[in-house]
Write a protein that holds these residues in place. Structure first.
Motif, PDB file in Angstrom:
ATOM      1  N   TYR A  28       0.798  -1.164   0.010  1.00  0.00           N
ATOM      2  CA  TYR A  28      -0.108  -0.043   0.118  1.00  0.00           C
ATOM      3  C   TYR A  28       0.874   1.173   0.160  1.00  0.00           C
ATOM      4  CZ  TYR A  28      -4.192  -2.712   0.787  1.00  0.00           C
ATOM      5  OH  TYR A  28      -5.575  -3.523   0.582  1.00  0.00           O
ATOM      6  N   ILE A  29       1.955   1.169   0.857  1.00  0.00           N
ATOM      7  CA  ILE A  29       2.917   2.314   0.636  1.00  0.00           C
ATOM      8  C   ILE A  29       3.525   2.671  -0.587  1.00  0.00           C
ATOM      9  CG2 ILE A  29       5.151   2.974   1.506  1.00  0.00           C
ATOM     10  CD1 ILE A  29       4.397   1.869   4.221  1.00  0.00           C
ATOM     11  N   TYR A  30       4.089   1.598  -1.642  1.00  0.00           N
ATOM     12  CA  TYR A  30       4.116   1.584  -2.700  1.00  0.00           C
ATOM     13  C   TYR A  30       3.299   2.084  -3.666  1.00  0.00           C
ATOM     14  CZ  TYR A  30       8.941  -0.384  -2.020  1.00  0.00           C
ATOM     15  OH  TYR A  30      10.281  -0.542  -1.563  1.00  0.00           O
ATOM     16  N   TRP A  31       1.998   1.718  -3.422  1.00  0.00           N
ATOM     17  CA  TRP A  31       0.712   2.078  -4.332  1.00  0.00           C
ATOM     18  C   TRP A  31       0.619   3.561  -4.336  1.00  0.00           C
ATOM     19  CZ3 TRP A  31      -3.040  -2.400  -3.499  1.00  0.00           C
ATOM     20  CH2 TRP A  31      -2.537  -3.309  -4.486  1.00  0.00           C
ATOM     21  N   ALA A  32       0.706   3.953  -2.755  1.00  0.00           N
ATOM     22  CA  ALA A  32       0.274   5.411  -2.629  1.00  0.00           C
ATOM     23  C   ALA A  32       1.288   6.421  -3.009  1.00  0.00           C
ATOM     24  CB  ALA A  32       0.420   5.578  -1.189  1.00  0.00           C
ATOM     25  N   LEU A  33       2.927   5.768  -3.087  1.00  0.00           N
ATOM     26  CA  LEU A  33       3.790   6.773  -3.545  1.00  0.00           C
ATOM     27  C   LEU A  33       3.693   6.824  -5.041  1.00  0.00           C
ATOM     28  CD1 LEU A  33       6.947   5.439  -1.428  1.00  0.00           C
ATOM     29  CD2 LEU A  33       5.854   7.778  -1.636  1.00  0.00           C
ATOM     30  N   ASP A  34       3.592   5.804  -5.733  1.00  0.00           N
ATOM     31  CA  ASP A  34       3.199   5.582  -7.364  1.00  0.00           C
ATOM     32  C   ASP A  34       1.821   6.566  -7.486  1.00  0.00           C
ATOM     33  OD1 ASP A  34       4.158   4.542  -9.749  1.00  0.00           O
ATOM     34  OD2 ASP A  34       2.426   3.543  -9.896  1.00  0.00           O
ATOM     35  N   CYS A  35       0.882   6.564  -6.871  1.00  0.00           N
ATOM     36  CA  CYS A  35      -0.184   7.378  -7.006  1.00  0.00           C
ATOM     37  C   CYS A  35       0.013   9.003  -7.052  1.00  0.00           C
ATOM     38  CB  CYS A  35      -1.332   7.121  -5.985  1.00  0.00           C
ATOM     39  SG  CYS A  35      -3.029   7.944  -6.416  1.00  0.00           S
ATOM     40  N   VAL A  36       0.901   9.193  -6.086  1.00  0.00           N
ATOM     41  CA  VAL A  36       1.302  10.710  -6.117  1.00  0.00           C
ATOM     42  C   VAL A  36       2.188  10.920  -7.006  1.00  0.00           C
ATOM     43  CG1 VAL A  36       2.684  12.378  -4.676  1.00  0.00           C
ATOM     44  CG2 VAL A  36       1.242  10.623  -3.507  1.00  0.00           C
ATOM     45  N   ARG A  37       3.037   9.951  -7.695  1.00  0.00           N
ATOM     46  CA  ARG A  37       3.876  10.392  -8.671  1.00  0.00           C
ATOM     47  C   ARG A  37       3.127  10.515 -10.050  1.00  0.00           C
ATOM     48  NH1 ARG A  37       5.042   7.836 -13.043  1.00  0.00           N
ATOM     49  NH2 ARG A  37       4.142   5.888 -12.050  1.00  0.00           N
ATOM     50  N   ARG A  38       2.117   9.686 -10.170  1.00  0.00           N
ATOM     51  CA  ARG A  38       1.251   9.830 -11.565  1.00  0.00           C
ATOM     52  C   ARG A  38       0.584  11.135 -11.491  1.00  0.00           C
ATOM     53  NH1 ARG A  38      -2.303   5.437 -10.999  1.00  0.00           N
ATOM     54  NH2 ARG A  38      -1.014   4.286  -9.371  1.00  0.00           N
ATOM     55  N   LEU A  39       0.008  11.383 -10.379  1.00  0.00           N
ATOM     56  CA  LEU A  39      -0.898  12.646 -10.093  1.00  0.00           C
ATOM     57  C   LEU A  39       0.107  13.944 -10.254  1.00  0.00           C
ATOM     58  CD1 LEU A  39      -3.571  13.113  -7.806  1.00  0.00           C
ATOM     59  CD2 LEU A  39      -1.989  14.909  -7.676  1.00  0.00           C
TER      60      LEU A  39
ATOM     61  N   GLN B 199       2.996  14.083 -12.095  1.00  0.00           N
ATOM     62  CA  GLN B 199       3.579  14.205 -13.618  1.00  0.00           C
ATOM     63  C   GLN B 199       2.443  14.448 -14.642  1.00  0.00           C
ATOM     64  OE1 GLN B 199       4.985  10.128 -14.224  1.00  0.00           O
ATOM     65  NE2 GLN B 199       3.606   9.463 -15.711  1.00  0.00           N
ATOM     66  N   ASN B 200       1.258  14.650 -14.028  1.00  0.00           N
ATOM     67  CA  ASN B 200       0.285  15.182 -15.185  1.00  0.00           C
ATOM     68  C   ASN B 200       0.666  16.767 -15.352  1.00  0.00           C
ATOM     69  OD1 ASN B 200      -1.184  12.974 -15.843  1.00  0.00           O
ATOM     70  ND2 ASN B 200      -2.452  13.236 -13.881  1.00  0.00           N
ATOM     71  N   ILE B 201       1.285  17.332 -14.453  1.00  0.00           N
ATOM     72  CA  ILE B 201       1.464  18.730 -14.790  1.00  0.00           C
ATOM     73  C   ILE B 201       2.617  19.045 -15.356  1.00  0.00           C
ATOM     74  CG2 ILE B 201       0.480  20.289 -13.098  1.00  0.00           C
ATOM     75  CD1 ILE B 201       1.749  19.523 -10.700  1.00  0.00           C
ATOM     76  N   PHE B 202       3.710  18.269 -15.503  1.00  0.00           N
ATOM     77  CA  PHE B 202       5.001  18.413 -15.957  1.00  0.00           C
ATOM     78  C   PHE B 202       4.546  18.349 -17.538  1.00  0.00           C
ATOM     79  CE2 PHE B 202       7.448  15.540 -12.816  1.00  0.00           C
ATOM     80  CZ  PHE B 202       7.379  16.368 -11.780  1.00  0.00           C
ATOM     81  N   ASP B 203       5.738  19.116 -18.312  1.00  0.00           N
ATOM     82  CA  ASP B 203       5.825  19.304 -19.808  1.00  0.00           C
ATOM     83  C   ASP B 203       5.941  17.912 -20.415  1.00  0.00           C
ATOM     84  OD1 ASP B 203       8.419  19.155 -18.979  1.00  0.00           O
ATOM     85  OD2 ASP B 203       8.972  20.678 -20.206  1.00  0.00           O
ATOM     86  N   ASP B 204       5.784  17.505 -21.639  1.00  0.00           N
ATOM     87  CA  ASP B 204       5.892  16.525 -22.383  1.00  0.00           C
ATOM     88  C   ASP B 204       7.077  15.669 -21.928  1.00  0.00           C
ATOM     89  OD1 ASP B 204       3.402  16.608 -23.424  1.00  0.00           O
ATOM     90  OD2 ASP B 204       3.976  17.255 -25.425  1.00  0.00           O
ATOM     91  N   TYR B 205       8.205  16.271 -22.182  1.00  0.00           N
ATOM     92  CA  TYR B 205       9.458  15.544 -21.935  1.00  0.00           C
ATOM     93  C   TYR B 205       9.568  15.185 -20.493  1.00  0.00           C
ATOM     94  CZ  TYR B 205      14.441  14.659 -21.529  1.00  0.00           C
ATOM     95  OH  TYR B 205      15.721  14.130 -21.199  1.00  0.00           O
TER      96      TYR B 205
ATOM     97  N   CYS C  65      11.750  16.291  -7.579  1.00  0.00           N
ATOM     98  CA  CYS C  65      11.478  16.691  -6.393  1.00  0.00           C
ATOM     99  C   CYS C  65      11.299  18.174  -6.166  1.00  0.00           C
ATOM    100  CB  CYS C  65      12.097  16.215  -5.187  1.00  0.00           C
ATOM    101  SG  CYS C  65      12.078  14.452  -4.989  1.00  0.00           S
ATOM    102  N   ASP C  66      12.089  18.917  -6.819  1.00  0.00           N
ATOM    103  CA  ASP C  66      12.226  20.527  -6.851  1.00  0.00           C
ATOM    104  C   ASP C  66      11.026  20.821  -7.642  1.00  0.00           C
ATOM    105  OD1 ASP C  66      14.245  20.535  -5.263  1.00  0.00           O
ATOM    106  OD2 ASP C  66      15.635  20.839  -7.129  1.00  0.00           O
ATOM    107  N   LYS C  67      10.405  20.269  -8.723  1.00  0.00           N
ATOM    108  CA  LYS C  67       9.113  20.504  -9.372  1.00  0.00           C
ATOM    109  C   LYS C  67       7.912  20.578  -8.692  1.00  0.00           C
ATOM    110  CE  LYS C  67      10.808  20.021 -14.008  1.00  0.00           C
ATOM    111  NZ  LYS C  67       9.981  20.573 -15.127  1.00  0.00           N
ATOM    112  N   SER C  68       7.872  19.783  -7.605  1.00  0.00           N
ATOM    113  CA  SER C  68       6.407  19.560  -7.022  1.00  0.00           C
ATOM    114  C   SER C  68       6.620  19.681  -5.741  1.00  0.00           C
ATOM    115  CB  SER C  68       5.708  18.635  -7.688  1.00  0.00           C
ATOM    116  OG  SER C  68       4.326  18.484  -6.836  1.00  0.00           O
TER     117      SER C  68
END
Length: 82
Positions: A25-36, A38-44, A75-78
């Motif tokens: 569950y900890i890994y799933w939560a971390l992955d969920c945050v990462r996916r959330l 990375q939607n704000i990042f630019d394409d690259y 980590c500096d981007k968000s």
């Protein structure tokens, strides 16, 4: 330290008493945050973050210099990734 967003993810899941499921569950939560985030990042950065997602799960002393740079870069981007 868990952020309020991570804590809210734990309230929506059923946690079992064994440690295997808790770690999963900890890994799933971390992955969920990462996916959330990375939607704000630019394409690259979005594509690169998807390929470099293992740097968020590794121990810091096993990271190479390049992986450490990418970890700090994302980590500096968000504020959610801190």
């Amino acid at each position: 330290m868990l952020t309020p967003y991570l804590l809210s993810l734990f309230h929506t899941t059923i946690t079992h008493a064994n440690t295997v499921n808790l770690v999963r569950y900890i890994y799933w939560a971390l992955d969920c945050v990462r996916r959330l985030v990375q939607n704000i990042f630019d394409d690259y950065d979005r594509k690169k973050c998807k390929h470099m997602r293992n740097v968020f799960m590794k121990r810091s002393h096993t990271l190479t210099m390049k992986q450490t740079w990418y970890l700090h870069h994302y980590c500096d981007k968000s504020q959610l990734l801190i």
